[in-house]
Design a protein around this motif. Structure first.
Motif, short mmCIF file in Angstrom:
data_model
loop_
_atom_site.label_atom_id
_atom_site.label_comp_id
_atom_site.label_asym_id
_atom_site.label_seq_id
_atom_site.Cartn_x
_atom_site.Cartn_y
_atom_site.Cartn_z
N ALA A 150 -9.04 16.67 10.45
CA ALA A 150 -7.84 15.85 10.67
C ALA A 150 -6.75 16.31 9.72
N ILE A 151 -5.52 16.24 10.19
CA ILE A 151 -4.39 16.59 9.33
C ILE A 151 -3.36 15.48 9.39
N GLN A 152 -2.79 15.17 8.24
CA GLN A 152 -1.74 14.17 8.12
C GLN A 152 -0.77 14.62 7.04
N THR A 153 0.40 14.01 7.04
CA THR A 153 1.30 14.24 5.91
C THR A 153 0.67 13.66 4.65
N ASP A 154 1.07 14.17 3.52
CA ASP A 154 0.49 13.68 2.26
C ASP A 154 0.77 12.20 2.05
N VAL A 155 1.95 11.74 2.44
CA VAL A 155 2.29 10.34 2.20
C VAL A 155 1.54 9.41 3.16
N VAL A 156 1.37 9.82 4.41
CA VAL A 156 0.58 9.01 5.33
C VAL A 156 -0.88 8.98 4.87
N GLY A 157 -1.38 10.12 4.39
CA GLY A 157 -2.74 10.13 3.85
C GLY A 157 -2.90 9.13 2.72
N ALA A 158 -1.97 9.14 1.79
CA ALA A 158 -2.04 8.19 0.67
C ALA A 158 -1.97 6.75 1.17
N GLY A 168 -6.24 10.30 -0.09
CA GLY A 168 -5.64 10.31 1.24
C GLY A 168 -6.25 11.38 2.13
N ALA A 169 -6.59 12.52 1.56
CA ALA A 169 -7.23 13.57 2.34
C ALA A 169 -8.62 13.12 2.79
N LEU A 170 -9.37 12.43 1.91
CA LEU A 170 -10.67 11.89 2.31
C LEU A 170 -10.51 10.85 3.40
N ALA A 171 -9.50 9.99 3.27
CA ALA A 171 -9.27 8.95 4.28
C ALA A 171 -8.98 9.57 5.64
N ALA A 172 -8.21 10.66 5.66
CA ALA A 172 -7.93 11.34 6.93
C ALA A 172 -9.21 11.88 7.54
N GLY A 173 -10.08 12.46 6.70
CA GLY A 173 -11.35 12.96 7.20
C GLY A 173 -12.25 11.85 7.73
N LEU A 174 -12.29 10.73 7.05
CA LEU A 174 -13.07 9.59 7.52
C LEU A 174 -12.51 9.05 8.83
N ASP A 175 -11.19 9.07 8.95
CA ASP A 175 -10.57 8.59 10.19
C ASP A 175 -11.03 9.42 11.41
N VAL A 176 -11.12 10.73 11.24
CA VAL A 176 -11.50 11.55 12.39
C VAL A 176 -12.97 11.31 12.75
#
Length: 299
Positions: free
Chosen positions: A104-112, A285-293
């Motif tokens: 998953a990829i997101q902007t850094d601020v959305v990840g945070a 935030g990067a971990l959260a994006a990975g968990l989201d996917v």
């Protein structure tokens, strides 16, 4: 024992990049930092780190602008950016091909913002936003529990605000001049005042201009979305907690007891502040994006 999948995360920032391995803030197995230089060198350094880890998903939270349209042939790449050499850099295809796990990829601020929603001070909230003020200025807005995004992700850090009386600084943004990022980002402050932000005195008049300009952005966010909570992090403001009372006062004055926002202005002590996860909001935030996917795949 509850099973928690291991996620690898990459937070790509304008100055440094962080590789993190874990399942959340209480289970971080590894964390390494590399400087952000040219794309080939930076990504190769991050891949050397990831090559030594085992993980079930990969989350990328990157500076932008990013192409986040899944139908675009350039999905997952960096589009036109002030960061020299990074425009057009593909982030997802090479990583997906190399590691063969959900990505998953997101902007850094959305990840945070997603990390604060999972583990921080935005838990249980429907609408909140995370703002970073560092090498750039970015805003990650969450509504109904999901990131707000149209045909492209928002760039609220580049909105224009009313200038302070007598302030004639032309701005430092190569695209917009005196947008908010061009006025209060780290590079903008250094250009504006002749020295980096960390060298400015706490009570200097420079911070009055900073508060004025950031309060303009906050006013526009509040009258647009009225987030239940606004969290502000990033390298410029992280070491200046004394700015928050000034920001609250400036925002309340700007709202001017208007209509349904009058009670909001009286609640800024709890609605506006630093991120609950502190400086870890970005990497998490990067971990959260990975968990989201993974959550999406399981759903």
């Amino acid at each position: 024992m509850t099973y928690s999948p291991l996620i690898a995360g990459l937070e790509l920032g304008g100055t440094k990049c962080v590789a993190i391995l874990g399942a959340g803030p209480d289970d971080v197995r590894a964390r390494e930092t590399v400087p952000t230089t040219d794309p080939a060198t930076t990504l190769a350094s991050l891949e050397r780190i990831l090559d030594g880890w085992r993980f079930e998903a990969l989350g990328v939270a990157s500076f932008g602008p990013l192409d986040l349209d899944p139908c675009s042939p350039d999905y997952g790449s960096i589009s036109a950016t002030p960061k020299p050499g990074w425009t057009g850099t593909d982030l997802t295809r090479r990583l997906a091909a190399r590691y063969g796990v959900p990505l998953a990829i997101q902007t850094d601020v959305v990840g945070a913002a997603l990390a604060e929603q999972r583990w921080g001070t935005a838990r249980g909230l429907s609408t909140h936003c995370y703002i970073t003020v560092g090498t750039g200025v970015g805003v990650g807005l969450i509504s109904a529990g999901r990131p707000v995004q149209g045909v492209a992700h928002g760039e609220a850090g580049h909105m224009r605000v009313r200038r302070a009386r007598g302030d004639d600084f032309a701005g430092a943004c190569p695209f917009h001049g005196d947008c908010v990022e061009g006025l209060i980002s780290g590079p903008a402050l250094a250009k504006r005042f002749g020295r980096p932000a960390h060298e400015l005195p706490d009570e200097g008049g420079e911070w009055d201009l900073f508060v004025h300009d950031l309060a303009g952005l906050l006013h526009n966010l509040v009258v647009t979305a009225a987030p239940e909570r606004i969290l502000i992090g990033g390298g410029v403001i992280a070491s200046r907690p004394g700015l928050f009372p000034k920001l609250r006062a400036a925002l309340a004055a700007s709202i001017a007891a208007y209509g349904s926002l009058a009670p909001y202005a009286e609640q800024l002590d709890t609605r506006l502040g630093p991120p609950g996860l502190g400086t870890m909001a970005g990497p998490l935030g990067a971990l959260a994006a990975g968990l989201d996917v993974l959550d999406t795949a399981d759903g």
